[in-house]
Design an enzyme around this catalytic site. Structure first.
Site, PDB file in Angstrom:
ATOM      1  N   ASP A 185       0.840  -1.191   0.000  1.00  0.00           N
ATOM      2  CA  ASP A 185       0.000   0.000   0.000  1.00  0.00           C
ATOM      3  C   ASP A 185       0.880   1.247   0.000  1.00  0.00           C
ATOM      4  O   ASP A 185       2.012   1.199  -0.485  1.00  0.00           O
ATOM      5  CB  ASP A 185      -0.956  -0.041   1.204  1.00  0.00           C
ATOM      6  CG  ASP A 185      -2.318   0.565   0.890  1.00  0.00           C
ATOM      7  OD1 ASP A 185      -2.359   1.755   0.558  1.00  0.00           O
ATOM      8  OD2 ASP A 185      -3.335  -0.155   0.988  1.00  0.00           O
ATOM      9  N   HIS A 260      -3.861   6.407   2.841  1.00  0.00           N
ATOM     10  CA  HIS A 260      -4.548   5.181   2.434  1.00  0.00           C
ATOM     11  C   HIS A 260      -3.974   3.951   3.131  1.00  0.00           C
ATOM     12  O   HIS A 260      -4.713   3.102   3.659  1.00  0.00           O
ATOM     13  CB  HIS A 260      -4.427   5.048   0.913  1.00  0.00           C
ATOM     14  CG  HIS A 260      -5.246   3.957   0.305  1.00  0.00           C
ATOM     15  ND1 HIS A 260      -4.787   2.669   0.162  1.00  0.00           N
ATOM     16  CD2 HIS A 260      -6.488   3.969  -0.221  1.00  0.00           C
ATOM     17  CE1 HIS A 260      -5.707   1.937  -0.431  1.00  0.00           C
ATOM     18  NE2 HIS A 260      -6.759   2.713  -0.672  1.00  0.00           N
ATOM     19  N   SER A 624     -11.155  -0.636  -1.400  1.00  0.00           N
ATOM     20  CA  SER A 624      -9.912  -0.566  -0.634  1.00  0.00           C
ATOM     21  C   SER A 624     -10.163  -0.737   0.853  1.00  0.00           C
ATOM     22  O   SER A 624      -9.309  -1.244   1.579  1.00  0.00           O
ATOM     23  CB  SER A 624      -9.228   0.788  -0.843  1.00  0.00           C
ATOM     24  OG  SER A 624      -8.573   0.862  -2.068  1.00  0.00           O
TER      25      SER A 624
END
Length: 847
Positions: A185, A260, A624
């Protein structure tokens, strides 16, 4: 904000070329001197295949080099994106020697040596040099690098973890302990309390099977890792060679400059009971799905450009070598891979080797729904997750002086209860300055100097929400700052009529406020405001603002019984087998999980969401967010069943999935981006896979359907023309029996073309006690189904073969769905969905 698709489709869309070497079409001449990154694989099998360096021992990956337990939490500064200096591993020396021989005297730059899951390397060369490499006898495959993109306080309760799965494993303070989840990620913020190992009452153990390291840099200092965050690296060589790496935004370290990666890691494995405070308001306590599991971070995605396959493959290769138990990828390719099948791409093939090593792989389905065949995760060895709602919502509303109530969004406090406040539009509160008069976007309230404070003070300031907010050119946060500087009582945003169908996430606000997301409701609001103005008869200037309103506030959560439902953006099946969109006989997605309005940890320097900058938590939506829910739940299964293979874990999650919402009705799927709650219908397996994940049920599946690496190889070898590609990627020759996709022992049955009839078999294994099962089924419309045996008794550890006969009863090209249910007398229920697309009941050319 839909995280998976935010970096833009196609901007970095480099073409992927497959086969031994297929040149990408481009201009001749100078184009031959243009360099690009290529991924080169060699014919000799990688270490994990040849030497069995990863052994599955007692359910964990143990390296066979005597280094068990040598987990290092810190390592002196070194860019893990570059090859090792000093004592290079033997594989690296082989790669270097090949490059020197093939490109004698020429310039090139090797970025990575892939040592573990793939025997190969990434190298910056010209197209002509790539061709030279492809002609070498040692080389099996040369592939042009391509781009990829990124695809909770209450979800543990919604999934029943406190009283269910956690309770079965001894409570939240043991849930997932000893299991290492690897995240590919945007990195992590190691200072966040979600990743602290400060638990004096019950110290974190050191996972003995994990041997990863923690990079040390200025952004990621010594001490960043601990017994919770056990490893952290970054991979950016492909991006750096392209000249697009921005060290100021992207950080040449594992630190998360986006947000994220911190969000997904905490969703899966964040510590239990971390208070969520955003914009000065408390929204409960957060926990990951497996709060005692360990986190290993492999940063290969970046804020300013996304990521590239060469870096992602290097991250996957390192994660497997380090000994992670689970890999979570909230990323998808920017384009559907070309070639004879979507499965043949460097990322999926690296993940196939990871599965061979016993690693469970979870991937986001993508945020390109709701159109059919939009799923961006293709292979049967990857567990693909779509996004659904959970039952917690945040609603806000504004009550007008004429007693009309308009709903809206905004994580904001309300105005004083029982009081009404005067409404003042930004365009009616301007200073008499040239700057204010010439500002075309003054109604968006981005600059307090444009307004007369004496007019705004103590009133509700009305601002417009235009397409500029969607594009990030204007922000809610700046408008709130303007209102605060003007001493406004609050803010009301109305939707510009040109912003049609835009779905708005709740936005944190420190002062009373609301966004009216509906253009129609915005018209009603503006009509009331304008009709309440009192103007001078001659000058037409406003002499009194007559409109009044109060804001209810949107901090308190509401709970809905219509959850879960599949979100409109969640990518859908059928699974595209190739670039021509032929359907694969594989069900995708596998399941859906909570992915909408998910609270989780946020990086202190996270730049992705403007409205959450500077906050320690953020509410995000997308597949996600769904994928790490499954990664965490898989850790709980791995903890209870350490000998389970990756496919056994996937089976437990699939066959126990729920088909109904909280009201007992069918799970619904949103069918349109505009007015999604109006455009919805019952979800099919191509919307939700086997259903909505059932965390407690997955820990007691009764029966599982297992398959392994050899089965996947037999499937790949059965694809027409695949033999050389399989050999190139895996080093395995396709000489033995092959399998159709329908014959893979998956916990689902998908038939893309039913030509009169087909017989498929499924083998179930009992992972519980002795039990007797009855078999029931419903047939897809236009087909008949029969399963034998209809009853069977099975002991613990025993297997049972089920034969499923499916026949077309009509000609139809419309997909239809059925289901097989195995009902155990000890309470187990095993669900196997059936999907049939094209049905041919007779041969049209006969006679």
């Amino acid at each position: 904000m839909l995280m998976e698709g935010r970096w833009g489709v196609g901007f970095w869309g480099v073409m992927l070329c497959l086969a031994v070497f297929v040149g990408c079409s481009c201009a001749q001449g100078d184009a031959d001197n243009v360099t690009a990154v290529y991924i080169v694989t060699l014919k000799q099998a990688p270490a994990s295949h040849l030497y069995d360096e990863l052994r599955v021992k007692k359910g964990h990956h143990v390296k066979g080099n005597g280094s068990e337990g040598m987990s290092r939490f810190d390592k002196p500064a070194r860019n893990a994106s570059r090859t090792d200096r000093g004592h290079k591993p033997y594989v690296d020396r082989v790669h270097d020697s090949l490059l020197k021989q093939a490109l004698r005297g020429e310039s090139y730059l090797k970025l990575y040596s892939y040592r573990y899951l793939i025997n190969g390397f990434a190298v910056l060369v010209t197209q002509q040099q790539a061709y030279k490499l492809s002609t070498r006898s040692e080389v099996s495959n040369v592939v042009l690098d391509f781009s990829v993109r990124t695809a909770t306080t209450h979800t543990p309760q919604f999934l029943g973890l406190p009283q269910g799965a956690w309770a079965q494993e001894g409570g939240f303070d043991t849930a997932g302990e000893g299991i290492v989840i690897g995240f590919i990620d945007t990195g992590i913020d190691p200072t966040h309390p979600s990743f602290s190992d400060n638990s004096p009452d019950k110290p974190y153990p050191v996972p003995q099977h994990f041997s990863g390291i923690c990079e040390v840099t200025r952004d990621f200092p010594s001490g960043s890792c601990n017994r919770k965050l056990v490893g952290a690296r970054h991979f950016a060589a492909s991006a750096i060679t392209r000249g697009i790496f921005n060290a100021t935004q992207d950080y040449a370290s594992p630190f998360d400059g986006d947000g994220h990666g911190t969000h997904t890691a905490a969703t899966a494995a964040g510590n239990h009971g971390i208070e969520v405070v955003v914009a000065g308001h408390t929204f409960g306590n957060a926990s990951g799905m497996a709060p005692r599991s360990h986190v290993a971070v492999y940063k290969a995605l970046y804020k300013s450009f996304g990521g590239f396959a060469a870096d992602v493959v290097a991250a996957i290769d390192q994660a497997a070598q380090d000994g992670v138990d689970i890999i979570s990828l909230s990323i998808t390719p920017n384009r559907r891979p070309p070639g004879i099948a979507t499965f043949f791409n460097p990322i999926d093939m690296a993940l196939l080797s990871a599965v061979k090593a016993g690693i469970f792989v979870v991937q986001a389905a993508g945020n390109t729904g709701p159109s059919p065949k939009s799923v961006s995760s293709f292979s049967p060895w990857i567990f693909t997750v779509g996004a659904a709602t959970h039952d917690r919502t945040y609603s806000n509303s504004i009550v007008l002086g004429n007693n009309i109530t308009i709903s809206g969004v905004g994580l904001a406090p309300g105005t004083d209860e029982g009081s009404m406040y005067t409404l003042v539009s930004a365009i009616h509160a301007l200073n008499t300055t040239t700057a204010a008069a010439n500002d075309l976007y003054v109604s968006e309230c981005q600059d307090a100097s444009n307004f007369n404070q004496s007019v705004v003070k103590g009133n509700l300031l009305i601002c417009s929400y235009s397409i500029r907010f969607v594009l990030g050119l204007s922000t809610i946060k700046q408008a709130l700052e303007t209102a605060d500087n003007l001493s406004a009582a609050g803010v009301v945003f109305y939707m510009d009529p040109y912003v049609i169908g835009f779905q708005l996430n709740p936005v944190p606000m420190r002062i009373p406020g609301i966004i009216i997301p509906s253009p129609d409701d915005s018209k009603i609001f503006l009509h009331y405001y304008n009709s309440s103005l009192e103007r001078d008869d001659s000058s037409k200037e406003i002499v009194r603002f007559g409109g009044l309103a109060s804001v209810s506030g949107g901090i308190k959560a509401n709970f809905s019984h219509s959850a879960p439902k599949v979100m409109y953006y969640s990518a859908r099946g059928p699974d595209p087998e190739d670039n021509s969109l032929a359907n694969a006989d594989i069900l995708k997605p596998n399941v859906v999980a909570p992915g909408n309005f998910i609270w989780s940890a946020w990086s202190s320097r996270g730049q992705e969401s403007i409205e959450f900058r500077g906050e320690s938590f953020a509410m995000m939506s997308g597949t996600s967010m769904a994928a790490p829910h499954i990664a965490g739940l898989a850790a709980l299964i791995k903890q209870k069943f350490p000998s389970f293979s990756p496919s056994a874990i996937g089976s437990a999650l699939s066959t126990t999935a729920s088909l109904n919402d909280k009201k007992g009705g069918p799970i619904m799927a949103q069918r349109a981006y505009t007015n999604p709650d109006v455009n919805q219908s019952p979800a099919t397996p191509f919307d939700m896979g086997s259903g909505f994940v059932n965390a407690t049920g997955a820990l007691d599946p009764g029966l599982i359907l297992d398959s392994g690496y050899d089965d996947y190889i037999s499937f790949l070898c059965g694809i027409n023309g695949s033999s050389p590609v399989v050999l190139n990627y895996t080093g395995t020759s396709c000489g033995g029996p092959t399998l159709n996709a329908t014959d893979l022992n998956l916990p689902s049955i998908t038939v893309s073309k039913l030509n009169q009839s087909v017989t498929v078999q499924r083998v179930v294994t009992n992972v519980g006690g002795n039990e007797t099962y009855s078999v029931g089924w419903t047939a897809p419309y236009g087909a008949s189904v029969k399963v034998t045996p209809a009853h069977f008794s099975i002991g613990g550890g025993e297997k049972q073969v089920l034969s499923v006969f499916i026949s077309a009863t009509m000609n139809s090209s419309v997909a239809s769905y059925g289901r097989i249910g195995l009902f155990g007398n000890q309470g187990h229920l095993v669900n196997i969905p059936i999907s049939v697309i094209l049905k041919i009941s007779y041969n049209n050319t006969a006679g």
